[in-house]
Motif scaffolding. Structure first.
Motif, PDB file in Angstrom:
ATOM      1  N   ARG A 176       0.853  -1.176   0.000  1.00  0.00           N
ATOM      2  CA  ARG A 176       0.000   0.000   0.000  1.00  0.00           C
ATOM      3  C   ARG A 176       0.893   1.230   0.000  1.00  0.00           C
ATOM      4  O   ARG A 176       1.800   1.331   0.829  1.00  0.00           O
ATOM      5  CB  ARG A 176      -0.923  -0.030   1.226  1.00  0.00           C
ATOM      6  N   ARG A 177       0.653   2.124  -0.948  1.00  0.00           N
ATOM      7  CA  ARG A 177       1.536   3.280  -1.136  1.00  0.00           C
ATOM      8  C   ARG A 177       0.771   4.550  -0.801  1.00  0.00           C
ATOM      9  O   ARG A 177      -0.222   4.864  -1.441  1.00  0.00           O
ATOM     10  CB  ARG A 177       2.041   3.305  -2.573  1.00  0.00           C
ATOM     11  N   LEU A 178       1.255   5.276   0.209  1.00  0.00           N
ATOM     12  CA  LEU A 178       0.521   6.444   0.706  1.00  0.00           C
ATOM     13  C   LEU A 178       1.432   7.632   0.958  1.00  0.00           C
ATOM     14  O   LEU A 178       2.547   7.486   1.469  1.00  0.00           O
ATOM     15  CB  LEU A 178      -0.174   6.092   2.033  1.00  0.00           C
ATOM     16  N   HIS A 179       0.940   8.809   0.561  1.00  0.00           N
ATOM     17  CA  HIS A 179       1.545  10.059   1.013  1.00  0.00           C
ATOM     18  C   HIS A 179       0.734  10.530   2.214  1.00  0.00           C
ATOM     19  O   HIS A 179      -0.487  10.674   2.121  1.00  0.00           O
ATOM     20  CB  HIS A 179       1.495  11.123  -0.086  1.00  0.00           C
ATOM     21  N   LEU A 180       1.413  10.761   3.345  1.00  0.00           N
ATOM     22  CA  LEU A 180       0.712  11.259   4.521  1.00  0.00           C
ATOM     23  C   LEU A 180       0.888  12.771   4.574  1.00  0.00           C
ATOM     24  O   LEU A 180       1.902  13.304   4.126  1.00  0.00           O
ATOM     25  CB  LEU A 180       1.292  10.623   5.793  1.00  0.00           C
ATOM     26  N   GLU A 226       2.303  -7.483   5.847  1.00  0.00           N
ATOM     27  CA  GLU A 226       1.687  -6.333   5.160  1.00  0.00           C
ATOM     28  C   GLU A 226       2.811  -5.314   4.926  1.00  0.00           C
ATOM     29  O   GLU A 226       3.549  -4.969   5.846  1.00  0.00           O
ATOM     30  CB  GLU A 226       0.605  -5.750   6.088  1.00  0.00           C
ATOM     31  N   LEU A 227       2.916  -4.860   3.681  1.00  0.00           N
ATOM     32  CA  LEU A 227       3.972  -3.899   3.347  1.00  0.00           C
ATOM     33  C   LEU A 227       3.376  -2.540   2.992  1.00  0.00           C
ATOM     34  O   LEU A 227       2.292  -2.459   2.388  1.00  0.00           O
ATOM     35  CB  LEU A 227       4.803  -4.405   2.160  1.00  0.00           C
ATOM     36  N   PHE A 228       4.078  -1.490   3.356  1.00  0.00           N
ATOM     37  CA  PHE A 228       3.676  -0.113   3.032  1.00  0.00           C
ATOM     38  C   PHE A 228       4.870   0.652   2.469  1.00  0.00           C
ATOM     39  O   PHE A 228       6.010   0.445   2.902  1.00  0.00           O
ATOM     40  CB  PHE A 228       3.237   0.650   4.297  1.00  0.00           C
ATOM     41  N   GLU A 272       9.561   6.035   3.430  1.00  0.00           N
ATOM     42  CA  GLU A 272       9.751   4.803   4.201  1.00  0.00           C
ATOM     43  C   GLU A 272       9.177   3.568   3.513  1.00  0.00           C
ATOM     44  O   GLU A 272       8.186   3.658   2.780  1.00  0.00           O
ATOM     45  CB  GLU A 272       9.044   4.932   5.575  1.00  0.00           C
ATOM     46  N   PHE A 273       9.798   2.438   3.794  1.00  0.00           N
ATOM     47  CA  PHE A 273       9.244   1.134   3.462  1.00  0.00           C
ATOM     48  C   PHE A 273       9.056   0.389   4.774  1.00  0.00           C
ATOM     49  O   PHE A 273      10.012   0.250   5.550  1.00  0.00           O
ATOM     50  CB  PHE A 273      10.177   0.364   2.522  1.00  0.00           C
TER      51      PHE A 273
END
Lengths: 309, 309
Positions: free
Chosen positions: A52-56, A137-139, A164-165
């Protein structure tokens, strides 16, 4: 060149502009261009892996400061957001207070928001009381992070970005993730012709109880930093790879399919620090950077204004 | 579709993730890709004009809230950063307070930092007590802005980005800048096939004194908004063009060469709102967007994952 001299050079060449408070800077479009290309370069290293790829954003729930344990370990670094606590009826009194100078802060109260403490912290509440898949679970996340530590050293900004990963899974999965990304991160940054080192490290836990935590973290080899010269010849961390044991798994009741608390690990790349390290190592004139560095980052110096105009 | 239903759809399709507090969201890499391309598209409209180009971080000097007059006009929207106010010696008492639950906030105090209130606010202190050139001073800035207004409407996020073009100069220069960019902004957004309108507007000044300010702002036609459907059929502002008269010139003693207080104007594009408006108007499947919209933004849907994975 001292860190302060390097900062003055970045200001004089308009790569940075002074934000009027130590450790707060504005960035030229040229510097932002470098950071965006760095972000894409690092991101490409994770391509092909499902995550799951997210910009916070820069603000997180205040509860995350508490749930993550950050507030007790690093109280000196936190930023809590306060705002006006009154209603329309309180406005006249409020305006009088402001007129009287400064005391308007007495009319503010904490909100349920805080500045983001670390790239991975807002992820764990998303998984609270859940069971992660067998493969973990990977981010991948990019985040604006805040550290309340005013400094003249541009390597120590109060707001900066982490890419980050993150892995949430079994003990073996978490440790393997940390070790795989430490090696991958070393190779990624070495390919930019930075003078890299890998060193065991500890977080700057605050106060006397903090020193015990730091010693334990070192002894268990939980944290490794990738270091390079950033703003002086003295190397600092440009990335760190961390294994958190089951700290967040326990805190948020995240479990693996066998019912055990999940273990977590992350690697965080400090985008501003890597960009500064490139400018310190290869010079502030990007067109004079090594060909390999420019090629790796897909930066074409011909299209890159050097200052902020 | 209501704003809440649209939000739920963005969450279900993983374009947004819930940040656990109303109005706080994480963004998928796909949504961030759209926002980055929007930023470049808007920026290109200012190419060829000499101006100082800066990316500001999410945090500014707290003094800017005061100096800009923002805190008295919009006290309900501000965010002041507080942090632990103690020393190492205070840590044990602090930890006891946290153990007791919640009261750790009593050990925090305001710092000299605040969340950024508007894209142009941190620029004026940079010019304090200076004389702007005869042709005026132009800036392009992109900033993370904070508004403390929790809402279920995704058009009303608590943190979002503004991309601004700012003029500091004479009355004529400021008004001409506002009018030129209002027309340019209208054409830019119309080229993305958004349903645009231009409407006179006022800022949401707070309280009874605020209503007078709002009426005066409307009567003098200082502010115009570019509106479009964002999260429902009800149009909202996706950009606004503002003439501030000599408000900031007087506040920061910025003058024109003839010694008069400088006048200022800006246009601010709300990047998240424009992105949402594109998703609301053209659908959440980017590959189905109008060809002209994709071409204008240089977005290749083949390389754009639709969700967050």
């Amino acid at each position: 060149m001292t860190a302060e001299q390097f900062r003055d050079r970045l200001l004089a060449e308009e790569l940075l502009a002074d934000g009027a408070v130590p450790g707060i800077y504005h960035r030229s479009f040229a510097l932002e261009h470098i950071i965006q290309h760095l972000s894409a370069y690092i991101s490409a290293a994770g391509e092909g892996t499902a995550m799951r790829r997210l910009h916070l954003g820069p603000v997180q729930a205040r509860a995350t400061l508490e749930g993550s344990g950050y507030v007790t370990s690093f109280p000196n670094l936190v930023g809590v957001v306060t705002s006006f606590s009154g209603t329309e009826a309180d406005v006249p009194g409020f305006l009088d207070a402001v007129e009287a100078g400064g005391s308007w802060l007495d009319h503010t109260a904490p909100t349920d928001l805080a500045l983001c403490s670390a790239g991975c912290h807002p992820l764990y509440p998303m998984l609270a009381s859940s069971v992660v898949p067998t493969d973990g679970e990977l981010f991948e996340v990019e985040t604006w992070v805040f550290r309340h530590e005013p400094s003249v050293d541009p390597a120590r900004m109060q707001t900066f970005r982490q890419h980050e990963f993150v892995c949430v899974g079994s003990l073996d999965q978490a440790v393997a993730h940390r070790d795989r990304w430490l090696e991958r991160g070393r190779a990624l940054l070495a390919a930019l012709a930075l003078e890299l080192d890998v060193v065991p490290a500890n977080d700057p836990f605050f106060g006397r109880p903090g020193r015990l935590l730091a010693r334990s973290q070192l002894a268990k080899e939980l944290k490794f930093e990738l270091t390079a010269p950033i703003s002086s010849s003295n190397p600092g961390a440009v990335a760190s790879a961390n294994y958190h044991e089951d700290h967040f798994g326990v805190a948020y009741a995240i479990t693996t399919p066998d019912g055990a608390p999940a273990h977590t690990a992350c690697i965080g790349f400090g985008l501003e620090r890597i960009a500064l390290s490139l400018l310190y190592t290869h010079g502030t004139s990007v067109s004079a950077w090594p060909t390999e560095t420019l090629a790796a980052l897909s930066i074409d110096p011909a299209t890159l204004a050097e200052g902020s105009r």
